[in-house]
Design a protein around this motif. Sequence first.
Motif, PDB file in Angstrom:
ATOM      1  N   HIS A  87       0.829  -1.195   0.000  1.00 31.11           N
ATOM      2  CA  HIS A  87       0.000   0.000   0.000  1.00 31.11           C
ATOM      3  C   HIS A  87       0.866   1.248   0.000  1.00 31.11           C
ATOM      4  N   VAL A  88       0.344   2.306  -0.584  1.00 30.96           N
ATOM      5  CA  VAL A  88       0.983   3.616  -0.513  1.00 30.96           C
ATOM      6  C   VAL A  88       0.258   4.378   0.593  1.00 30.96           C
ATOM      7  N   VAL A  89       1.003   4.889   1.556  1.00 28.15           N
ATOM      8  CA  VAL A  89       0.420   5.541   2.718  1.00 28.15           C
ATOM      9  C   VAL A  89      -0.037   6.957   2.366  1.00 28.15           C
ATOM     10  N   CYS A  90      -1.262   7.283   2.728  1.00 27.42           N
ATOM     11  CA  CYS A  90      -1.835   8.616   2.487  1.00 27.42           C
ATOM     12  C   CYS A  90      -1.441   9.558   3.603  1.00 27.42           C
ATOM     13  N   PRO A  91      -1.382  10.842   3.383  1.00 25.79           N
ATOM     14  CA  PRO A  91      -1.610  11.473   2.081  1.00 25.79           C
ATOM     15  C   PRO A  91      -0.451  11.165   1.142  1.00 25.79           C
ATOM     16  N   VAL A  92      -0.759  11.153  -0.137  1.00 25.35           N
ATOM     17  CA  VAL A  92       0.227  10.761  -1.135  1.00 25.35           C
ATOM     18  C   VAL A  92       0.162  11.718  -2.324  1.00 25.35           C
ATOM     19  N   SER A  93       1.315  12.020  -2.863  1.00 29.45           N
ATOM     20  CA  SER A  93       1.349  12.873  -4.056  1.00 29.45           C
ATOM     21  C   SER A  93       1.055  12.011  -5.281  1.00 29.45           C
ATOM     22  N   LEU A  94       0.681  12.643  -6.356  1.00 31.31           N
ATOM     23  CA  LEU A  94       0.426  11.923  -7.600  1.00 31.31           C
ATOM     24  C   LEU A  94       1.694  11.197  -8.052  1.00 31.31           C
ATOM     25  N   ASN A  95       2.832  11.818  -7.859  1.00 30.92           N
ATOM     26  CA  ASN A  95       4.104  11.207  -8.229  1.00 30.92           C
ATOM     27  C   ASN A  95       4.379   9.948  -7.405  1.00 30.92           C
ATOM     28  N   ASP A  96       4.140  10.018  -6.087  1.00 30.29           N
ATOM     29  CA  ASP A  96       4.352   8.845  -5.237  1.00 30.29           C
ATOM     30  C   ASP A  96       3.355   7.738  -5.554  1.00 30.29           C
ATOM     31  N   LEU A  97       2.124   8.124  -5.871  1.00 30.86           N
ATOM     32  CA  LEU A  97       1.122   7.138  -6.271  1.00 30.86           C
ATOM     33  C   LEU A  97       1.569   6.423  -7.543  1.00 30.86           C
ATOM     34  N   ALA A  98       2.059   7.175  -8.500  1.00 30.78           N
ATOM     35  CA  ALA A  98       2.537   6.591  -9.757  1.00 30.78           C
ATOM     36  C   ALA A  98       3.714   5.645  -9.514  1.00 30.78           C
ATOM     37  N   LYS A  99       4.572   5.975  -8.553  1.00 29.44           N
ATOM     38  CA  LYS A  99       5.701   5.108  -8.232  1.00 29.44           C
ATOM     39  C   LYS A  99       5.247   3.773  -7.648  1.00 29.44           C
ATOM     40  N   GLY A 100       4.043   3.736  -7.067  1.00 33.45           N
ATOM     41  CA  GLY A 100       3.514   2.507  -6.473  1.00 33.45           C
ATOM     42  C   GLY A 100       2.929   1.547  -7.488  1.00 33.45           C
TER      43      GLY A 100
END
Length: 108
Positions: A87-100
């Motif tokens: 999981h990607v921990v929120c809050p998350v940037s669009l860039n970090d989401l894309a990295k996941g």
Amino acid sequence: MLAVTVDVGTTNSRIKVIEDNQILSTAKSQVGIKDVAITGEKGILEDGLRHIIEEGLLSAGRKLDEVEFFAASGMITCNLGLLEIPHVVCPVSLNDLAKGIKKESLNG
């Protein structure tokens, strides 16, 4: 571009066949991660997904070899799913989401 989205939940799975941003067909099944948890076998999920993908493609008048990519989300990425993704921990940037996002090539 022909794509299939796959959304696996706890109790149900759904797919959409999409071409050029238009939904051509949808299909769903009452197979989800709970079935893997109960049986200990991922085959029931694989078979359920195979069935609704075939159903959706047939309904759209398309064939599997025409699909350019699949995009999967939901419980399919949990430890009981077909490909575990952290999981990607929120809050998350669009860039970090894309990295996941993980790209996999599946054969079979």
